[in-house]
Enzyme design. Sequence first.
Site, PDB file in Angstrom:
ATOM      1  N   LYS A 278       0.820  -1.215   0.000  1.00 37.22           N
ATOM      2  CA  LYS A 278       0.000   0.000   0.000  1.00 37.22           C
ATOM      3  C   LYS A 278       0.853   1.263   0.000  1.00 37.22           C
ATOM      4  O   LYS A 278       0.454   2.292  -0.545  1.00 37.22           O
ATOM      5  CB  LYS A 278      -0.946  -0.010   1.197  1.00 37.22           C
ATOM      6  CG  LYS A 278      -2.022  -1.082   1.091  1.00 37.22           C
ATOM      7  CD  LYS A 278      -2.990  -1.020   2.256  1.00 37.22           C
ATOM      8  CE  LYS A 278      -4.087  -2.072   2.112  1.00 37.22           C
ATOM      9  NZ  LYS A 278      -5.062  -2.033   3.228  1.00 37.22           N
TER      10      LYS A 278
ATOM     11  N   LYS B  54      -7.178 -11.479  -5.981  1.00 37.33           N
ATOM     12  CA  LYS B  54      -8.279 -11.553  -5.039  1.00 37.33           C
ATOM     13  C   LYS B  54      -9.290 -10.441  -5.298  1.00 37.33           C
ATOM     14  O   LYS B  54      -8.917  -9.311  -5.627  1.00 37.33           O
ATOM     15  CB  LYS B  54      -7.738 -11.434  -3.606  1.00 37.33           C
ATOM     16  CG  LYS B  54      -8.763 -11.741  -2.530  1.00 37.33           C
ATOM     17  CD  LYS B  54      -8.112 -11.713  -1.147  1.00 37.33           C
ATOM     18  CE  LYS B  54      -9.139 -11.964  -0.061  1.00 37.33           C
ATOM     19  NZ  LYS B  54      -8.539 -11.887   1.288  1.00 37.33           N
TER      20      LYS B  54
ATOM     21  N   LYS C 215     -12.215  -4.546  -2.460  1.00 43.82           N
ATOM     22  CA  LYS C 215     -12.921  -3.260  -2.460  1.00 43.82           C
ATOM     23  C   LYS C 215     -12.042  -2.150  -3.017  1.00 43.82           C
ATOM     24  O   LYS C 215     -12.550  -1.139  -3.502  1.00 43.82           O
ATOM     25  CB  LYS C 215     -13.340  -2.900  -1.031  1.00 43.82           C
ATOM     26  CG  LYS C 215     -14.456  -3.735  -0.463  1.00 43.82           C
ATOM     27  CD  LYS C 215     -14.974  -3.168   0.849  1.00 43.82           C
ATOM     28  CE  LYS C 215     -13.964  -3.278   1.955  1.00 43.82           C
ATOM     29  NZ  LYS C 215     -14.503  -2.807   3.259  1.00 43.82           N
TER      30      LYS C 215
END
Length: 336
Positions: free
Chosen positions: A113, A199, A202
């Site tokens: 991230k 995967k 969101k």
Amino acid sequence: MSKPRVLSGVQPTGNLHLGNYLGAIRNWVDGQHQYDNFFCVVDLHAITVPHEPRVLANDTLAIAALYLACGIDLEYSTIFVQSHVSAHSELAWLLNCVTPLNWLERMIQFKEKAVKQGENVGVGLLDYPVLMAADILLYDADKVPVGEDQKQHLELTRDIAARVNDQFASADAPVLKIPDPLIRTEGARVMSLTDGTRKMSKSDPADASRINLLDPPEAIAKKIKRCKTDPLRGLEFDNPERPECQNLLSLYALLAGKTKETVAAECADMGWGQFKPLLTGTAVEALRPIQERHRELSDDKRYLASVLRDGRDRAAAIADATLARVRDALGFLRPF
């Protein structure tokens, strides 16, 4: 004997999708009668990356409503909002002061991230796993439902608890309970509709990559019609050259409540043109009761508020007791 306690949570960022439901929430629902469950909406975690303040509160309520709509039963479970229990923030700070920096720097999710955020990455993103540890340890959780992507964070939680116990407690009277993972492999990794090797997430900017729990039937049909497949006829499991086939068949099996063997036999001679409408109808029907219940709950804000208020009170009573235990172990002066 008291039931073992389970703690888990979901961030109020974006809409929950089939990966969240099949990989986590449905498993919570199926096993909730076996445990003393605490399910929180982890809004403090939601601000570790850039977020939209105008929608955070509404998204938090929406997740609480989805917990209930998916079948979380208040007879067995407590639902609350993380930021409503101040012990989460305070314990995170105390744990920060005993957690080595290099433990956090090796976290895979931080590395991934941080690359996306560049120079603007916040300290909160690095510190996310310590707050997660505080979430878990506050409730003396015996089990924590985790997917493969969260196993490293749970191992860190265990390491932090062990470090606190080693430095500030005796062997026969530990300060913090060390939790165990609760991992269910079936449905644990639901993959993207646009890439069967990634995967469902969101955070994926492409909404077509996932089926959200509140997607209307026409949106579900559109996404499945356009999802990535392969040119082969005849559908099969366990072929590494056909990741999308594996993902879509697995989705169908989970949503239809059928075994892998039954689905393999049913779909062996199908083409995608025959299978996609079958998957669409199954997904729509599986999500219909959740969506109907969610609409009812969303129209009753007073009831939702009462659920979260009661949940906060029960959670805070347990969390505050744990926090007091940690404060005593670290040597703080008790309030007069």
